[in-house]
Design an enzyme around this catalytic site. Sequence first.
Site, PDB file in Angstrom:
ATOM      1  N   SER A  36      43.569  50.618  68.026  1.00  0.00           N
ATOM      2  CA  SER A  36      43.062  50.352  69.612  1.00  0.00           C
ATOM      3  C   SER A  36      42.165  51.564  69.936  1.00  0.00           C
ATOM      4  O   SER A  36      41.087  51.799  69.549  1.00  0.00           O
ATOM      5  CB  SER A  36      44.403  50.231  70.175  1.00  0.00           C
ATOM      6  OG  SER A  36      44.139  49.966  71.632  1.00  0.00           O
ATOM      7  N   ASP A  50      45.727  38.885  70.355  1.00  0.00           N
ATOM      8  CA  ASP A  50      45.816  40.242  70.846  1.00  0.00           C
ATOM      9  C   ASP A  50      45.281  40.173  72.426  1.00  0.00           C
ATOM     10  O   ASP A  50      44.206  39.594  72.875  1.00  0.00           O
ATOM     11  CB  ASP A  50      44.742  41.315  70.123  1.00  0.00           C
ATOM     12  CG  ASP A  50      44.930  42.716  70.620  1.00  0.00           C
ATOM     13  OD1 ASP A  50      45.256  42.833  71.803  1.00  0.00           O
ATOM     14  OD2 ASP A  50      44.608  43.520  69.906  1.00  0.00           O
ATOM     15  N   HIS A 104      48.562  42.696  69.051  1.00  0.00           N
ATOM     16  CA  HIS A 104      47.983  44.064  69.125  1.00  0.00           C
ATOM     17  C   HIS A 104      49.012  45.208  68.534  1.00  0.00           C
ATOM     18  O   HIS A 104      48.625  46.524  68.748  1.00  0.00           O
ATOM     19  CB  HIS A 104      47.794  44.449  70.688  1.00  0.00           C
ATOM     20  CG  HIS A 104      46.812  45.659  70.901  1.00  0.00           C
ATOM     21  ND1 HIS A 104      45.466  45.590  70.352  1.00  0.00           N
ATOM     22  CD2 HIS A 104      46.995  46.785  71.333  1.00  0.00           C
ATOM     23  CE1 HIS A 104      44.856  46.813  70.494  1.00  0.00           C
ATOM     24  NE2 HIS A 104      45.975  47.739  71.330  1.00  0.00           N
TER      25      HIS A 104
END
Lengths: 279, 279
Positions: free
Chosen positions: A146, A222, A257
């Site tokens: 991320s 995600d 995610h």
Amino acid sequence: MTLLTTHKLFNGEQRRYRHYSHYNQCDMTFSVYLPSRALQGYRLPVLYCLGGLTCTDENFSVKSGAQRFAAEWGIVLVMPDTSPRGTDVADADVYNLGQGAGFYLNATRQPWAQHYQMYDYVVTELPELIEKHFSVNEQRSLCGHSMGGHGALMIALKNPQRYVAVSAFAPIAHPVAGAWGQTAFSTYLGANQQDWAAYDSTELISRYPFSLPVLIDQGSVDEYYPEQLNPQDFVQAAKAKAKGINIRYQLRENYDHSYYFVSTFIESHISFHAEAFGL
Amino acid sequence: MTLLTTHKLFNGEQRRYRHYSHYNQCDMTFSVYLPSRALQGYRLPVLYCLGGLTCTDENFSVKSGAQRFAAEWGIVLVMPDTSPRGTDVADADVYNLGQGAGFYLNATRQPWAQHYQMYDYVVTELPELIEKHFSVNEQRSLCGHSMGGHGALMIALKNPQRYVAVSAFAPIAHPVAGAWGQTAFSTYLGANQQDWAAYDSTELISRYPFSLPVLIDQGSVDEYYPEQLNPQDFVQAAKAKAKGINIRYQLRENYDHSYYFVSTFIESHISFHAEAFGL
């Protein structure tokens, strides 16, 4: 450098240290995984593992499962924190700015500029410390999740001579195109969008030669994928601009995610770095 | 039964549920890992994974790394919580009593008896729920860490017909001999030490026939090993009293009590259960 904790793990050691950072002007904490061969004195390559928003050095350490494969291949893992921290360090009331959200850049606007020099910390200061104190060689690579995926790609793109490969899980790969990146860059760097481009992986790959191997995994469900991450922009720019770039981009059906996604594919990322290290 | 979260993980799904427990008289939360073959409708065996003091269903879920191997072998994992919870549920100001510290027994003293019926919950109510709602067969086994290692051993010893094997990481294997066990048993069960023996694995193995395969790992530098855990008492009693018992006890040099220790040896535990399931 103060040793905070140590745990035996896959025959090696998982350690956590605190040290004073001259760039960040505060104490910083990091974790390191030393395979048994490093403890025996063999000089091993180093994979820097950069965390995402709200994370510390511990999220990747505890949740990724990377150490099992780092032990097998003989790779030292270094997990930096994601920002400077402390009561004297500027902060914000949202999860995507301030402590836990350093975005791996050198802030130029106050009050952030005083402590938020994470780019220099991760690129220069921390590797010097690691290479001084641990049994490592000069081979380095980067991975991240991320915001840490943004950090890994961006740092590799700006310093291809310092690293052998880069991989990312669900990276913020085109930060100037999403709200997270826009908020962070405008806060830390100011309104001039030319300053933002210097930390945007999609902008960087469009402008500068880059030939290191790149591996990116992205979960298809995600929630941040379409608006904040945009790895497809990076991949498209890479294929258009960086002729012959070795980039593998995999959209993983129904993964999200979370670190459950990271842990599912961490083995392939560690193997990818092992190959780049020539192991 | 309410689905709280779901994450794709190693091709399967990690899910978290809440449901009302009739034994505990409150809502309970548990996690379950369903390998892809369970999602496809194949009926798989179930390994119940019991957590330690202060843990919820999430510690083992996030930190053990068990799902990688459960996916490979085709084993459903069930992670119960370690106690009843809620503002109406009795609690204590210490980490080793009350919420997060149910010790897998049926409390008989008030105020605990009203909600702390974890033995019946784990042995009866939760398996009924799992076997009703998920694609599982009737093969069950148990593993656990610390207080959960106590729970796993004790439940297997009292119900050898319900399980095919039991494994434990650093179990409280002789609770009547350590302060944690003494405090919990006297609080939940009262002063009569005959009542304690019914939940003490070392007492149970000395009294009742038991022939299921047992695997125990213990870290040699675990700070709780000498005073609270005493797995060697259990092993000694097992070898003396349970002729022909298949028990493998491994003292792991320099490992501690943490989930880093668990994650290092989880693969061998899952393989052990796979063998017992005949996979």
